[in-house]
Design an enzyme around this catalytic site. Structure first.
Site, mmCIF file in Angstrom:
data_model
loop_
_atom_site.group_PDB
_atom_site.id
_atom_site.type_symbol
_atom_site.label_atom_id
_atom_site.label_comp_id
_atom_site.label_asym_id
_atom_site.label_seq_id
_atom_site.Cartn_x
_atom_site.Cartn_y
_atom_site.Cartn_z
ATOM 1 N N HIS A 118 0.806 -1.213 0.000
ATOM 2 C CA HIS A 118 0.000 0.000 0.000
ATOM 3 C C HIS A 118 0.847 1.274 0.000
ATOM 4 C CE1 HIS A 118 0.792 0.957 4.286
ATOM 5 N NE2 HIS A 118 0.854 -0.361 4.410
ATOM 6 N N ASP A 119 0.384 2.255 -0.760
ATOM 7 C CA ASP A 119 0.926 3.622 -0.743
ATOM 8 C C ASP A 119 2.362 3.721 -1.258
ATOM 9 O OD1 ASP A 119 -1.412 4.998 0.575
ATOM 10 O OD2 ASP A 119 -0.917 3.560 2.143
ATOM 11 N N GLY A 136 5.037 -1.233 2.770
ATOM 12 C CA GLY A 136 4.215 -0.052 2.571
ATOM 13 C C GLY A 136 4.990 1.261 2.550
#
Length: 258
Positions: A118-119, A136
Site C-alpha cells: 500500500h501507498d 508499505g
C-alpha cells in the site's frame, strides 16, 4: 476482446481493444486503457487504474485491499502507467488514508511473485526482479533496478538509477546513481554501467563519482561531507539531487564499505 469465461463488472471502464483472457475477474470502479492485455486468472479489484499497452500475466492480483490493520475501507486506488508489464502472480495493493493510492509508473517491468504494498510510489522505467517484496509507503525513483528476492523495509526511499544486488535486505534509504550489495547492505560504487547505458556523459559520471568519494570514502560524517560537496564541487543537477536526497532522508542512508 473479452472471453465468455471472464467476468467483467458492468461498471468497469474497459477500452475497446483490451484483450481479456479466460477466468479473469474485473471488479467495479476499474479503468483499463487501450491495447492492454490481461492474461488468464488475473484478478483486478475495485480502484484499479491501468494505463495503455500494459501486459498483465496470469495469476496477478491488482488493487486488493492493503494488508494494513489501519485500513478502514476508505476509497483508494492503484495507478499503473502505460507500457508496464506485471509478470505472473505479481500483487499490487491499493492505498490507505496515508496517501490514498499506490502508484507504479510507465515502462516498468515487475517480475514474477513480486509484491508492492500500500501507498508505494514506483517511478518510470523501474525493474523489480522476481520475488521482491516491497513494504508499505516505499518510494522507488526512476530507472532503479532491484535484484530478485530483495526485501525492502517500509518507508524506505530508493533513488534514481540505483542498482540493488539480489537477495538484499534494504532497511535504509539508498541515494541515487549507486550500486549496493553485500550483507549487511552497503555502498558498492556508482552504477557507471547503467548510467552509460542511459547516455550519461563521462564527465557527468566522473562528477558523480567525486560526490560519492566525499560521502563514502572520506573521514567526514554526512553533514560535513554535504557542506564540502556544496562548497568544493561544481553545481550540477546530479550534485544537487544527491545533496537534497541525503538531507531529506528520514531513515538515514546506507553505510559505506564494510
Amino acid at each position: 476482446m473479452k472471453q465468455p469465461l471472464a467476468y467483467v463488472h458492468p461498471d468497469a471502464k474497459i477500452a475497446n481493444n483490451v484483450v481479456i483472457e479466460p477466468f479473469v475477474t474485473i471488479d467495479k470502479n476499474v479503468v483499463i486503457g487501450e491495447g492492454t492485455h490481461i492474461g488468464s486468472n488475473v484478478t483486478i479489484l475495485e480502484g484499479a487504474r491501468i494505463g495503455k499497452n500494459c501486459r498483465i500475466f496470469p495469476g496477478a492480483v491488482i488493487s486488493a485491499i492493503p494488508q494494513d490493520l489501519k485500513f478502514q475501507g476508505e476509497e483508494t486506488t492503484v495507478e499503473i502507467g502505460d507500457n508496464t508489464t506485471l509478470r505472473e502472480c505479481v500483487t499490487v495493493n491499493r492505498g490507505t488514508a496515508a496517501k490514498g493510492k499506490t502508484v507504479v509508473g510507465s515502462n516498468c517491468l515487475i517480475m514474477a511473485y513480486s509484491h508492492i504494498a500500500h501507498d508505494c510510489v514506483v517511478g518510470d522505467h523501474v525493474i523489480i526482479s522476481n520475488a521482491t517484496q516491497v513494504a508499505g509507503e516505499v518510494d522507488i525513483d526512476n530507472y532503479a533496478v532491484i535484484g530478485g528476492g530483495t526485501l525492502i523495509h517500509q518507508f524506505s526511499h530508493i533513488g534514481a538509477h540505483v542498482m540493488i544486488q539480489g537477495g538484499s535486505l534494504v532497511n535504509k534509504d539508498i541515494p541515487p546513481y549507486i550500486k549496493v550489495g553485500r550483507n549487511p547492505i552497503s555502498y558498492a560504487g556508482i552504477n557507471s554501467i547503467g548510467l552509460r547505458r542511459r547516455n550519461f556523459s563521462n564527465e557527468t559520471i566522473c562528477n558523480i563519482q567525486e560526490i560519492y568519494r566525499y560521502l563514502y570514502q572520506s573521514a567526514m560524517n554526512h553533514t560535513e561531507a554535504l557542506e564540502r560537496i556544496e562548497a568544493e564541487l561544481p553545481a550540477t543537477k546530479e550534485r544537487d539531487e544527491v545533496v537534497l536526497f541525503v538531507r531529506n532522508s528520514k531513515r538515514g542512508i546506507i553505510k559505506g564499505y564494510l
